[in-house]
Design an enzyme around this catalytic site. Structure first.
Site, PDB file in Angstrom:
ATOM      1  N   SER A  46       0.835  -1.195   0.000  1.00 23.53           N
ATOM      2  CA  SER A  46       0.000   0.000   0.000  1.00 23.53           C
ATOM      3  C   SER A  46       0.876   1.255   0.000  1.00 23.53           C
ATOM      4  O   SER A  46       1.676   1.435  -0.927  1.00 23.53           O
ATOM      5  CB  SER A  46      -0.969  -0.051   1.187  1.00 23.53           C
ATOM      6  OG  SER A  46      -1.940   0.950   1.096  1.00 23.53           O
TER       7      SER A  46
ATOM      8  N   HIS B  69      -4.275  -0.721  -4.429  1.00 25.87           N
ATOM      9  CA  HIS B  69      -5.734  -0.849  -4.276  1.00 25.87           C
ATOM     10  C   HIS B  69      -6.384  -0.485  -5.614  1.00 25.87           C
ATOM     11  O   HIS B  69      -7.422   0.202  -5.646  1.00 25.87           O
ATOM     12  CB  HIS B  69      -6.261   0.086  -3.168  1.00 25.87           C
ATOM     13  CG  HIS B  69      -5.561  -0.042  -1.855  1.00 25.87           C
ATOM     14  ND1 HIS B  69      -5.819  -1.066  -0.973  1.00 25.87           N
ATOM     15  CD2 HIS B  69      -4.600   0.727  -1.260  1.00 25.87           C
ATOM     16  CE1 HIS B  69      -5.056  -0.916   0.111  1.00 25.87           C
ATOM     17  NE2 HIS B  69      -4.313   0.166  -0.048  1.00 25.87           N
TER      18      HIS B  69
ATOM     19  N   GLU C 158      -5.301  -5.266  -4.763  1.00 26.95           N
ATOM     20  CA  GLU C 158      -5.050  -5.776  -3.403  1.00 26.95           C
ATOM     21  C   GLU C 158      -4.637  -7.251  -3.460  1.00 26.95           C
ATOM     22  O   GLU C 158      -5.010  -7.991  -4.368  1.00 26.95           O
ATOM     23  CB  GLU C 158      -6.306  -5.587  -2.542  1.00 26.95           C
ATOM     24  CG  GLU C 158      -6.588  -4.100  -2.316  1.00 26.95           C
ATOM     25  CD  GLU C 158      -7.798  -3.818  -1.436  1.00 26.95           C
ATOM     26  OE1 GLU C 158      -8.511  -4.768  -1.045  1.00 26.95           O
ATOM     27  OE2 GLU C 158      -8.020  -2.619  -1.147  1.00 26.95           O
TER      28      GLU C 158
END
EC number: 3.4.15.6
Lengths: 272, 272
Positions: free
Chosen positions: A135, A177, A204
């Site tokens: 992330s 994401h 993800e």
């Protein structure tokens, strides 16, 4: 820029992960990371700086040990002065792999940018240590980092906010994401600013394991969307007004699921 | 399939619109439609069948008259038996343009499919009448119609539901509310079923004015995303399991804003 390679040693893998990697049921990304790091011989250093949660670092220490890592230590770097600490630098210098957790990528860039810790991470990668990040930790890995931007498909002149990242890789801009948060618009905006960039959108629980030859393999349950603007014939970026839809002719796009490979330097996708 | 062209006559324009076209402030799409239809000489026929609202047809009658159309008549076709009505067929045969409103495209396909009205619309287009449709009315225009599918970027084997449409155009699959509802995944799924299709994703208040040579010009405030799979090198569509991310190598993508043009038959984008 990446640190120059150390004589006779290969650069370690660079491993951006799209966030929300599976931790319990089938943790294939984290398992592969531990295996690359040396398994029983691994010395993994966790950088939890992006997160404001107290237990992010210790959680990854436990995860990595449970997956068979010999050693896993989280460095409590929460402000810029922590990023000078000699003890931390020693641990990074001796690590076989470094893992940067998720959170806010602007915490990573504002706290680590220009510090001895950032330099030590680049040098560790140059001597062969693998550097993974999930992330926000994936965003910070490249030279040009997406800090924010618009949701959707169609790019605009003001559709993305770029900031300088840690610079482990240079010609790639990474987003995370990707499918879950509909981030094509901001990735297209980024690559159309300057087509020397390749856009890499990570879903993800999906990672790009980038080897020393700048070829990555997809690992995980989602896909990686590669946007290659090198053959672009026309872009209205320079003329467009704020918020106005852009015209971009002739983008090349690849959708890469588990096992597919992409050669970043030569911009070629493979399935073997 | 489109009706064969009538000797010595050009096919009319086919005009899919991405929904939510501007009606009051700057109704450039509807104005251009009225102008093409003949302005004061226009006889516009409105097909409100997709909508369950009572006033959809009369609303467009008023809009078109306010924009200068000589005549605008809505046909109250709400069930299959209405689509046999001789009075309706006469109006379609004499129309200079036909406009299909939004609503639910499965109402259009289930109520109009295989009826004299559907055939009359195709024949009218072949003799030179222009056919526009917005939202559901845009979807129904092509031979292969998107009835539903997944939101997001990454395509899957079960990511789209196709149904037969009205067949005014054949090699194109159209999607609407494209940027606003994040519909790239379902358009990619559709074109990767069979790469003879070109995917055309229309943003709201954005239209493709497709001329008799199958070249369209973009009109409106958003963009049209064209997905051209003709150079695709590999697709995992045939092997993928339900819900699994696909690998698709070498898609060509164009983002086309107002004024840009696309040649569907030759698959070439232009900015002039």
């Amino acid at each position: 820029m990446p640190s120059p390679a150390v004589d006779g040693q290969k650069r370690g893998y660079v491993i951006p992960i799209g966030g929300a990697e599976e931790k319990i049921d089938n943790p294939e990304i984290l398992s592969k990371f531990v295996e690359l790091a040396g398994g029983r011989e691994a010395k993994i250093c966790v950088i939890p700086t992006a997160s404001r949660l107290e237990d992010t670092g210790s959680r990854y220490e436990t995860l990595f040990r449970d997956l068979g890592a010999g050693q896993a230590d989280s460095l409590p770097i929460a402000e810029r002065s922590d990023a000078q600490d000699e003890t931390h630098l020693d641990i990074i210098e001796n690590a076989t792999a470094i893992f940067i957790t998720g959170g806010n990528q602007l915490r990573l860039s504002t706290i680590l940018g220009g510090t001895p810790v950032a330099k030590a991470i680049r040098q560790a990668n140059a001597r062969g240590a693998h550097v993974g990040g999930t992330s926000a930790g994936a965003a910070i890995i490249s030279q040009h980092m997406i800090a924010g931007g618009n949701v959707g498909i169609v790019p605009t002149e003001d559709g993305v906010n770029l900031a300088p990242g840690m610079g482990l890789i240079n010609t790639v801009v990474v987003d995370q994401h990707f499918n879950e948060r509909n981030r094509l618009a901001r990735l297209l905006s980024a690559v159309s600013y300057n087509p020397f960039l390749v856009g890499v959108g990570l879903d993800e629980n999906t990672a790009a394991f980038i080897d020393e030859d700048n070829i990555f393999t997809v690992v995980g349950s989602g896909a990686i969307t590669v946007v290659d603007p090198s053959d672009i014939e026309y872009s209205s970026m320079a003329e467009a007004r704020r918020g106005e839809a852009l015209t971009l002719l002739n983008l090349k796009v690849h959708i890469l699921a588990s096992g597919a490979r992409y050669d970043i330097s030569n911009r070629i996708a493979h399935i073997d």
